[in-house]
Design a protein around this motif. Sequence first.
Motif, short mmCIF file in Angstrom:
data_model
loop_
_atom_site.label_atom_id
_atom_site.label_comp_id
_atom_site.label_asym_id
_atom_site.label_seq_id
_atom_site.Cartn_x
_atom_site.Cartn_y
_atom_site.Cartn_z
N ASP B 369 0.80 -1.21 0.00
CA ASP B 369 0.00 0.00 0.00
C ASP B 369 0.84 1.27 0.00
N LEU B 370 2.05 1.21 0.52
CA LEU B 370 2.81 2.45 0.69
C LEU B 370 4.16 2.42 -0.02
N GLN B 371 4.58 1.27 -0.42
CA GLN B 371 5.86 1.07 -1.09
C GLN B 371 6.98 1.79 -0.35
N MET B 372 7.78 2.62 -1.04
CA MET B 372 8.98 3.19 -0.40
C MET B 372 8.61 4.17 0.71
N LEU B 373 7.39 4.69 0.69
CA LEU B 373 7.03 5.67 1.71
C LEU B 373 7.18 5.09 3.10
N ILE B 374 6.96 3.78 3.22
CA ILE B 374 7.01 3.19 4.54
C ILE B 374 8.43 3.25 5.11
N ARG B 510 25.91 15.14 -5.56
CA ARG B 510 24.55 15.63 -5.76
C ARG B 510 23.83 14.78 -6.80
N ILE B 511 24.52 14.57 -7.94
CA ILE B 511 23.86 13.85 -9.03
C ILE B 511 23.50 12.44 -8.60
N VAL B 512 24.44 11.79 -7.91
CA VAL B 512 24.18 10.41 -7.48
C VAL B 512 22.94 10.36 -6.60
N VAL B 513 22.91 11.21 -5.60
CA VAL B 513 21.81 11.14 -4.64
C VAL B 513 20.50 11.56 -5.30
N VAL B 514 20.55 12.64 -6.06
CA VAL B 514 19.30 13.13 -6.65
C VAL B 514 18.77 12.12 -7.67
N LEU B 515 19.66 11.57 -8.46
CA LEU B 515 19.18 10.59 -9.43
C LEU B 515 18.62 9.37 -8.74
N ASN B 516 19.29 8.97 -7.69
CA ASN B 516 18.79 7.84 -6.92
C ASN B 516 17.39 8.10 -6.40
N THR B 517 17.22 9.29 -5.86
CA THR B 517 15.91 9.64 -5.31
C THR B 517 14.88 9.69 -6.42
N LEU B 518 15.27 10.28 -7.54
CA LEU B 518 14.33 10.35 -8.65
C LEU B 518 13.95 8.95 -9.12
N TRP B 519 14.95 8.08 -9.14
CA TRP B 519 14.67 6.71 -9.56
C TRP B 519 13.67 6.06 -8.59
N MET B 520 13.86 6.30 -7.31
CA MET B 520 12.92 5.75 -6.33
C MET B 520 11.52 6.30 -6.55
N PHE B 522 10.35 7.50 -9.28
CA PHE B 522 9.82 6.94 -10.52
C PHE B 522 9.28 5.54 -10.28
N PHE B 523 10.05 4.77 -9.54
CA PHE B 523 9.62 3.40 -9.29
C PHE B 523 8.37 3.37 -8.42
N PHE B 524 8.28 4.36 -7.55
CA PHE B 524 7.08 4.48 -6.73
C PHE B 524 5.85 4.67 -7.62
N VAL B 525 5.99 5.57 -8.58
CA VAL B 525 4.87 5.81 -9.50
C VAL B 525 4.52 4.54 -10.25
N PHE B 526 5.56 3.85 -10.68
CA PHE B 526 5.34 2.61 -11.41
C PHE B 526 4.58 1.60 -10.55
N HIS B 527 5.06 1.47 -9.33
CA HIS B 527 4.42 0.52 -8.40
C HIS B 527 2.97 0.89 -8.18
N CYS B 528 2.72 2.19 -7.92
CA CYS B 528 1.35 2.63 -7.64
C CYS B 528 0.43 2.31 -8.81
N THR B 529 0.90 2.60 -10.01
CA THR B 529 0.08 2.36 -11.19
C THR B 529 -0.20 0.87 -11.32
N TYR B 530 0.84 0.08 -11.10
CA TYR B 530 0.68 -1.36 -11.25
C TYR B 530 -0.33 -1.90 -10.24
N VAL B 531 -0.14 -1.53 -8.97
CA VAL B 531 -1.03 -2.04 -7.91
C VAL B 531 -2.45 -1.56 -8.15
N THR B 532 -2.58 -0.30 -8.52
CA THR B 532 -3.92 0.23 -8.74
C THR B 532 -4.63 -0.50 -9.86
N SER B 533 -3.90 -0.74 -10.93
CA SER B 533 -4.58 -1.32 -12.08
C SER B 533 -4.88 -2.80 -11.85
N THR B 534 -4.04 -3.48 -11.10
CA THR B 534 -4.27 -4.92 -10.97
C THR B 534 -5.07 -5.28 -9.73
#
Lengths: 447, 779
Positions: B369-374, B510-520, B522-534
């Motif tokens: 339900d919360l993925q990385m937020l938890i 900066r780039i490493v951390v920010v990109l990492n965060t952005l990737w997380m 992004f993956f959060f969005v992906f997870h949310c969409t997947y869970v919601t749709s299925t």
Amino acid sequence: MFSLRRWCLLALSLAGVLVDAKSSTGDSVLVVVDPAQQDNYSIFFNGLKDQGYELTFRSPKVEKPVIIEDNVSNFAHVILLAPEAKNLGKDITPQSIVELLSLKTNVVVALPTKQSPLHALAAEFSLILPPPGSPLISYSPKRDTPSTLIPISVEDHSSPVLTKHIRPVWFSGIPQALGNNPLLIPILRAPAESFASEVTVTSGSAEALVDAAEKGGEGLWAGSSLSAVTGFQATNGARITFVGGAEVFSDELAQKEAEQYVQSGNIDFVKEVAAWTFQENLVLRIEKVEHHLVNGTEPKETYTINDNVEFSAYISKWNPAKGEWQPYSGLKDLQLEFTMLDPFVRTALPPVNGAPGKYSTAFRAPDRHGVFKFVINHKRKGWSFLESSTTVPVVPPRHDGYPRFLSAAWPYYAGAISTSVAFFLFSTIWLAGEARDSKKGKAAKSE
Amino acid sequence: MPSLAYPVPTDLSPATVKNTASLFRIVTLALISGAAIASRLFSIINYESVIHEFDPWFNYRATRVLAAKGFYEFWNWFDPTAWYPLGRVVGGTVYPGLMATSGVIYYILQALNLPVDIRNICVLLAPGFSALTAWATYMFTKEMKNESAGLLAAAFIGIVPGYISRSVAGSYDNEAIAIFLLMFTFFLWIRALKQGSALYGTIAAVFYFYMVAAWGGYVFITNMIPVHALVLILMGRFSHRLYVAYCSWYAIGTLASMQVPFVGFQPVSTSEHMGALGVFGLLQIVAFIELVRSHVSSQNFQRLLRVFLVATGLLGASAFVFLTYNGKIAPWTGRFYSLWDTGYAKKYIPIIASVSEHQPTAWPSFFMDLQMLIFVFPAGVIMCFRELRDEHLFVIIYSVMASYFAGVMVRLMLTLTPVVCVASAIALSTLLETYINPVEPDAAVEVVEPKQTNGETTAAAAPSTPAGKKAKKPAAAAAAAPTSALSELVAVSSGKKTASSRGIFGLDTRIVVVLNTLWMLFFFVFHCTYVTSTAYSSPSVVLASQGPDGSQHIIDDFREAYYWLRQNTPEDAVVMSWWDYGYQIAGMADRPTLVDNNTWNNTHIATVGKAMSSSEENAYPILRKHDVDYVLVIFGGLIGYSGDDINKFLWMVRIAQGVWPDEIQESNYFTPRGEYRVDDNASKTMRESLMYKMSYYRFADLFGGNQAVDRVRNQQAPKNIELDYLDEAFTSENWIVRIYEVRKEDILGRDLKSANAFEKGKKRKRSKPITSRRRALAA
């Protein structure tokens, strides 16, 4: 050909309508009787014809006319007068006779002495028949007829079915022991000194009979707890009568003297039995029911708790002589229930003076909301059952339907009013005081 | 000028930056709203615009009544078809906020000559309100930190599955609007507390009233705000701002909440509401003490205080105990106890425990339900500790309480989700701000004096930084964190000295951390969409299965059966089913039901449970007494639908056992080895029970002589089941819904079993007249 005959019969019966009794459910009667025996019952049959019934005869060996077609009964009444026939035809089985009843067809059954499918039928009606080949026997009173041909004297009002005085009835056949089914209505009781036994046992003392009963494991087949003719009214109102033997209907016994110079009561008796079975006598129905507030006239969709509700039922009785339904105020023990799972109100529903056929009562609806039913459930032996159920929801008062301005609530009103007033005063004083302060402040500043 | 990790434009005026930022905020919020609504439309696209599940069907039906007959008729609505024959006083047993909201929208649209079907309003209400929730969360988080954190929080709450699970299109339930009201009431409370504003306190009370009218979970607010106030008092943070905010909220909110018929006098008579009342009283006492203190010398004051506190404490506690003992204050309800003792419900109130959403939460569902937020959530809470203003305390308390409750009951995950989003947003925005901030620490580098100076812009001028308003701001250590990136940008570009000893060196980190965060993210969005749709978009009224080739196959048995009832039975035919399906039968089949999802009468439910778990002979009188015409069971054995009645059967037994312990015993339904089986090893009681017979009646015929297999329980299904008191009336395409007609009493007064045997031509045992020699002789 056949239909032409039927039409003729119908015309004949129409001619007879004006004077004779009529059934409330129809005039067509199927008689299943051996053609060879048919003439033996001519008095009975002619009596029925004179009343306006339209008789159709059918031999037990013939399959036509069928009694049930497409789940509809072709006849209003059926008489099975061929007890000794091995079977009564492919479509007349115990099952189909029960189905006839469920289709509200009335049936008269003459029971055989021998084993037959009718034994299985009787068992379904909680009637217990004696073992095959054991007719009712009585040695008293002393007489010159065989011991199996018994004169049974009929007390007035011994059965609700018999409405007039009837002279002793000649009976020959088997008795029936009655199970505990409340739908059974014994019409003719066996005499106290009679018993059922095999005819060969002629010694027939009571002691020997009891011993035989216990040894044989067949129970006691003796005394007035047995019934010779038994009626049965199904819960849907259809009636069936079991007669211990077909001879009761016969011309011979009808004409036989019961006592010296006294003709037997068989003619009257079978007439009464047929009249009851064919829904002429003791037939009631509820014409309509209505309910409204005590002060109103229109029925309401819902009632509020504690409303005073008036309920009326209109009941008619079939008048066989006139052939019409007439308002009937003769019921003294009619009851009304107002139920939700259990009766919350159970009250008498008395006839209204001056309004024939109307029964009415008023009561206060219970202090409980829910889906209630006005229930009339009047079941008396011999009479047709009166059942009626009208559903009506009882609801709590509307949001503006509660009583207002109660004297008991004055402390609360006073509290609310005083708080409001105090708040108003306080606000006024506060605001006024504030204004003065600020003026002072301003004045001080300006100085 | 401090050294910058990357170049930033220097020729922008602060006004431009400010305007651009606010434009970005508006656009972002609009996009977030769009995403929140769009991701909730999966259910409509995959299936159709249909009301989901169970409770929404009742809400939908009630809304139709409201829309058709008006509010007063709705208020006085007595539903004679529910809980037959007890009926249900709907107006007084419902939270009308949801229906009223839809009704108002409906009337407005009608007034604007937009003829929108009430069903579509109901279906789309939850997605619409989720956009408002995102906005409310933005406002709330803005109070905690700043706008950027608010935007993150809004984005999180917009798509987080924990909230979507209760607010997809068609999920027309109280929670659909309640979460918005929850967040907005909290925001208004924080506003009122910060400003000491009676106006905001009053607005908070108004929204609290709306919340009370909308959802039973309002008790959460009723206790959350007092706990916050109490903690503030205990920490010595009592202030007149608190006094004004709390008193205006409590007084108006409580009076308003008592206007909801279903709530009535509960706010002054039940234990759940006593906390708020107690804190209200305490505030008066504390305020009074403050007043006294300003007039009395400190020594006398100490003595006075001690006596006073002890006296009032004793008085209050004894009054509470006395009133509870006298029944003036209702004791805690079972649902409340089950919050503290998870085994309580199973022992004493099986009806509560039988609901799957009242079960304790499984760990994986937190991640689901919360993925990385938890993971980020605790970090955010710690951030709150670092600053610990009054409003941060609120988030801390909220997160502690909600975490506990979410662990106890699955459905309370919903209340945890907003605070998780808020705290995670605080943490993530702090992280991003730290790493995006172009200023490098100057510890090792010489300070280059800035050449161009604007001079006007100071830290105080940095717009809309709540931190800036506060005097209690912690010292320099956290200086970089609380101010927003944009104001920092402004400050830097305008040449302000923000040199500090801590910070990030270089661009690579900066780039490493920010990109990492952005990737997380992004993956959060992906997870949310997947869970919601299925997972969360299934209406559960319509099921879908996938063929081996991936093609979708729609299983529409429920509606098929309900429409059969609607078309083929008399309007007053009473349908008995387990309570789960009551609302659906009422909504789709429009037939009276014995019990439904409004589980207010345990005995009535137990009666149905008893009928289902008894043998036919014993169940028949119960069915007739309640005028039952049809019995509906759900059977999944053919296609493997696991939520069927046989799997729920033990709950029926347990609930019935709670009322009739002598007649129904749970242990009788197990095999001697303690297994719950349906095949030939099943216990006799099990095999004779009505539910079992109705489920498997004629099931084996379907397999044409082969071994019949129940695909849910993977056991052999029984053969040769006979029903004497019921007739099969309807079985849906996939056998999920089976409807049986109850036979009328036999016209000859026999029991239906022997009537049936006679009908089939079986010989009856010969009976004899009951007699004995002695009685015969005596007679």
